[in-house]
Design an enzyme around this catalytic site. Structure first.
Site, PDB file in Angstrom:
ATOM      1  N   LYS A  30       0.838  -1.219   0.000  1.00  0.00           N
ATOM      2  CA  LYS A  30       0.000   0.000   0.000  1.00  0.00           C
ATOM      3  C   LYS A  30       0.866   1.259   0.000  1.00  0.00           C
ATOM      4  CE  LYS A  30      -2.088  -1.063   3.897  1.00  0.00           C
ATOM      5  NZ  LYS A  30      -1.353  -2.300   4.217  1.00  0.00           N
ATOM      6  N   ARG A 105     -10.002   1.409   7.754  1.00  0.00           N
ATOM      7  CA  ARG A 105      -9.580   0.072   8.186  1.00  0.00           C
ATOM      8  C   ARG A 105     -10.675  -0.688   8.900  1.00  0.00           C
ATOM      9  NH1 ARG A 105      -3.676   0.721   8.549  1.00  0.00           N
ATOM     10  NH2 ARG A 105      -2.778  -1.267   9.135  1.00  0.00           N
ATOM     11  N   ARG A 144      11.518  -5.258   5.312  1.00  0.00           N
ATOM     12  CA  ARG A 144      11.303  -3.830   5.017  1.00  0.00           C
ATOM     13  C   ARG A 144      12.255  -2.937   5.820  1.00  0.00           C
ATOM     14  NH1 ARG A 144       5.472  -1.518   5.527  1.00  0.00           N
ATOM     15  NH2 ARG A 144       5.596  -2.611   7.510  1.00  0.00           N
ATOM     16  N   ARG A 177      10.844  -0.894  11.256  1.00  0.00           N
ATOM     17  CA  ARG A 177       9.712  -0.522  12.115  1.00  0.00           C
ATOM     18  C   ARG A 177       9.591  -1.502  13.278  1.00  0.00           C
ATOM     19  NH1 ARG A 177       4.650   0.594   8.211  1.00  0.00           N
ATOM     20  NH2 ARG A 177       3.659  -0.721   9.783  1.00  0.00           N
ATOM     21  N   ARG A 188      -0.966  -8.424  13.713  1.00  0.00           N
ATOM     22  CA  ARG A 188      -1.376  -7.432  12.704  1.00  0.00           C
ATOM     23  C   ARG A 188      -2.171  -8.106  11.584  1.00  0.00           C
ATOM     24  NH1 ARG A 188       4.055  -4.955  10.837  1.00  0.00           N
ATOM     25  NH2 ARG A 188       2.768  -3.867   9.313  1.00  0.00           N
TER      26      ARG A 188
HETATM   27  P1  AP5 Z   1       4.806  -1.548   1.949  1.00  0.00           P
HETATM   28  O1  AP5 Z   1       4.455  -0.796   0.707  1.00  0.00           O
HETATM   29  O2  AP5 Z   1       5.496  -0.821   3.044  1.00  0.00           O
HETATM   30  O3  AP5 Z   1       3.496  -2.337   2.484  1.00  0.00           O
HETATM   31  P2  AP5 Z   1       2.190  -1.794   3.207  1.00  0.00           P
HETATM   32  O4  AP5 Z   1       1.028  -2.505   2.594  1.00  0.00           O
HETATM   33  O5  AP5 Z   1       2.158  -0.315   3.220  1.00  0.00           O
HETATM   34  O6  AP5 Z   1       2.450  -2.397   4.630  1.00  0.00           O
HETATM   35  P3  AP5 Z   1       2.336  -1.754   6.097  1.00  0.00           P
HETATM   36  O7  AP5 Z   1       3.029  -2.714   7.005  1.00  0.00           O
HETATM   37  O8  AP5 Z   1       2.812  -0.339   6.115  1.00  0.00           O
HETATM   38  O9  AP5 Z   1       0.821  -1.813   6.304  1.00  0.00           O
HETATM   39  P4  AP5 Z   1       0.104  -1.760   7.656  1.00  0.00           P
HETATM   40  O10 AP5 Z   1      -1.283  -1.589   7.173  1.00  0.00           O
HETATM   41  O11 AP5 Z   1       0.320  -2.901   8.559  1.00  0.00           O
HETATM   42  O12 AP5 Z   1       0.822  -0.554   8.420  1.00  0.00           O
HETATM   43  P5  AP5 Z   1       0.351   0.918   8.771  1.00  0.00           P
HETATM   44  O13 AP5 Z   1       1.558   1.759   8.825  1.00  0.00           O
HETATM   45  O14 AP5 Z   1      -0.779   1.341   7.913  1.00  0.00           O
HETATM   46  O15 AP5 Z   1       5.672  -2.816   1.494  1.00  0.00           O
HETATM   47  C1  AP5 Z   1       6.143  -3.751   2.466  1.00  0.00           C
HETATM   48  C2  AP5 Z   1       7.495  -4.331   1.994  1.00  0.00           C
HETATM   49  O16 AP5 Z   1       7.289  -5.074   0.789  1.00  0.00           O
HETATM   50  C3  AP5 Z   1       8.526  -3.249   1.649  1.00  0.00           C
HETATM   51  O17 AP5 Z   1       9.799  -3.702   2.023  1.00  0.00           O
HETATM   52  C4  AP5 Z   1       8.439  -3.112   0.104  1.00  0.00           C
HETATM   53  O18 AP5 Z   1       9.662  -2.715  -0.478  1.00  0.00           O
HETATM   54  C5  AP5 Z   1       8.055  -4.529  -0.289  1.00  0.00           C
HETATM   55  N1  AP5 Z   1       7.183  -4.574  -1.464  1.00  0.00           N
HETATM   56  C6  AP5 Z   1       6.101  -3.792  -1.714  1.00  0.00           C
HETATM   57  N2  AP5 Z   1       5.525  -4.135  -2.883  1.00  0.00           N
HETATM   58  C7  AP5 Z   1       6.254  -5.190  -3.364  1.00  0.00           C
HETATM   59  C8  AP5 Z   1       6.152  -5.986  -4.538  1.00  0.00           C
HETATM   60  N3  AP5 Z   1       5.182  -5.803  -5.435  1.00  0.00           N
HETATM   61  N4  AP5 Z   1       7.073  -6.983  -4.720  1.00  0.00           N
HETATM   62  C9  AP5 Z   1       8.060  -7.185  -3.818  1.00  0.00           C
HETATM   63  N5  AP5 Z   1       8.226  -6.448  -2.689  1.00  0.00           N
HETATM   64  C10 AP5 Z   1       7.318  -5.461  -2.473  1.00  0.00           C
HETATM   65  O19 AP5 Z   1      -0.233   0.729  10.238  1.00  0.00           O
HETATM   66  C11 AP5 Z   1       0.576   0.450  11.349  1.00  0.00           C
HETATM   67  C12 AP5 Z   1      -0.277   0.423  12.610  1.00  0.00           C
HETATM   68  O20 AP5 Z   1      -0.890   1.715  12.816  1.00  0.00           O
HETATM   69  C13 AP5 Z   1      -1.458  -0.552  12.591  1.00  0.00           C
HETATM   70  O21 AP5 Z   1      -1.067  -1.846  12.993  1.00  0.00           O
HETATM   71  C14 AP5 Z   1      -2.423   0.109  13.576  1.00  0.00           C
HETATM   72  O22 AP5 Z   1      -2.048  -0.133  14.902  1.00  0.00           O
HETATM   73  C15 AP5 Z   1      -2.234   1.595  13.313  1.00  0.00           C
HETATM   74  N6  AP5 Z   1      -3.150   2.137  12.301  1.00  0.00           N
HETATM   75  C16 AP5 Z   1      -2.798   2.666  11.097  1.00  0.00           C
HETATM   76  N7  AP5 Z   1      -3.882   3.082  10.426  1.00  0.00           N
HETATM   77  C17 AP5 Z   1      -4.950   2.820  11.238  1.00  0.00           C
HETATM   78  C18 AP5 Z   1      -6.355   3.000  11.086  1.00  0.00           C
HETATM   79  N8  AP5 Z   1      -6.882   3.541   9.963  1.00  0.00           N
HETATM   80  N9  AP5 Z   1      -7.155   2.615  12.092  1.00  0.00           N
HETATM   81  C19 AP5 Z   1      -6.653   2.057  13.222  1.00  0.00           C
HETATM   82  N10 AP5 Z   1      -5.323   1.849  13.431  1.00  0.00           N
HETATM   83  C20 AP5 Z   1      -4.485   2.221  12.431  1.00  0.00           C
END
Ligand code: AP5
Length: 236
Positions: A30, A105, A144, A177, A188
């Site tokens: 994402k 979410r 990552r 992270r 998660r």
């Molecule tokens: P990356 O693009 O970073 O993946 P992502 O889908 O963004 O993963 P996240 O871990 O950031 O998602 P998340 O939803 O758990 O975290 P968030 O920060 O939103 O890619 C991941 C890796 O794969 C990278 O190394 C990249 O290079 C690689 N990659 C990407 N695409 C690839 C491909 N096609 N091929 C190969 N490699 C690839 O949330 C964190 C925390 O915040 C949550 O757990 C929660 O506690 C809180 N939170 C955030 N938003 C909310 C909300 N709306 N409501 C409630 N709590 C929330």
């Protein structure tokens, strides 16, 4: 809801006039794709994860409340997230549209967002579902690394930087992270299945969902994302 903001500017055909939402499990890509899409259209990339991590880093009251929840891999309560999002999308830089990463979410967040967008005169959002088998995600998440300065995303297995530990773009230090440890990744993924995965059906019923195979390369997924957004918007 109090009306406090100007209507979105839809005069520029090359701009987004709506919210694009990236939906998918942790590690689906994402952030990687949302950043690129936002850069392409010159609109804000709104990552609730990044916003919350910034609050945690600054030690704000919101950050203090969110920190232990994020550390154990649960979702932060809707009440805290919704206020943060409302304030952010009411800023003038969002008037050409914006790209959400990690929001909404829960179905409650999606319903709130729908009302907020309608209230501010936006078209209905476009939702990109990054579909991927969960077996791939552990490697993506544990590998990552993120730049401390500009937030550039790398992967030590798939997309390593030219120099280990250093960002190619700005020379910033790369960090892992805290929630990318194996013991937090499990909770998660469970939180995603239970609370977020139902959003695919929710947006599917509204006819707003576009699915993309997120197991393909970053470049291929990016190409498909762009094609689908251009298709719905008629933008270049
Ligand atoms: P990356 O693009 O970073 O993946 P992502 O889908 O963004 O993963 P996240 O871990 O950031 O998602 P998340 O939803 O758990 O975290 P968030 O920060 O939103 O890619 C991941 C890796 O794969 C990278 O190394 C990249 O290079 C690689 N990659 C990407 N695409 C690839 C491909 N096609 N091929 C190969 N490699 C690839 O949330 C964190 C925390 O915040 C949550 O757990 C929660 O506690 C809180 N939170 C955030 N938003 C909310 C909300 N709306 N409501 C409630 N709590 C929330």
């Amino acid at each position: 809801m109090e009306k406090s903001w100007v209507a979105p500017d839809t005069r520029h055909p090359n701009k987004l006039d709506r919210a694009v939402i990236f939906l998918g499990p942790p590690g689906a890509g994402k952030g990687t794709q949302a950043k690129e899409l936002a850069k392409k259209y010159g609109v804000p990339h709104l990552s609730t994860g990044d916003m919350l991590r910034e609050h945690v880093g600054k030690g704000t009251p919101l950050g203090k409340a969110a920190k232990p929840i994020m550390e154990r891999g649960d979702l932060v309560p809707d009440s805290l997230v919704l206020q943060m999002i409302r304030e952010r999308i009411e800023r003038p830089d969002c008037s050409y549209g914006f790209v959400f990463d990690g929001f909404p979410r829960t179905v409650a967040q999606a319903k709130y967002l729908g009302e907020l967008l309608k209230h501010h005169g936006y078209k209905r959002p476009f939702v990109i579902h990054l579909a991927i088998d969960s077996s791939i995600l552990m490697r993506r998440l544990t590998g990552r690394r993120t730049c401390k300065v500009g937030g550039e995303i790398y992967n030590i297995y798939e997309r390593p930087p030219k120099v280990e530990g250093i960002c190619d773009a700005d020379g910033g230090e790369l960090m892992q992270r805290p929630d990318d440890r194996e013991e937090v990744i499990g909770p998660r993924l469970q939180a995603y299945e239970k609370q977020t995965a139902p959003l695919a059906a929710y947006y599917g019923r509204l006819g707003l969902l576009h699915g993309i195979d997120a197991a393909k390369s970053v470049e291929e997924v990016g190409r498909q994302v762009l094609q689908s957004v251009q298709g719905v918007r008629g933008i270049r």
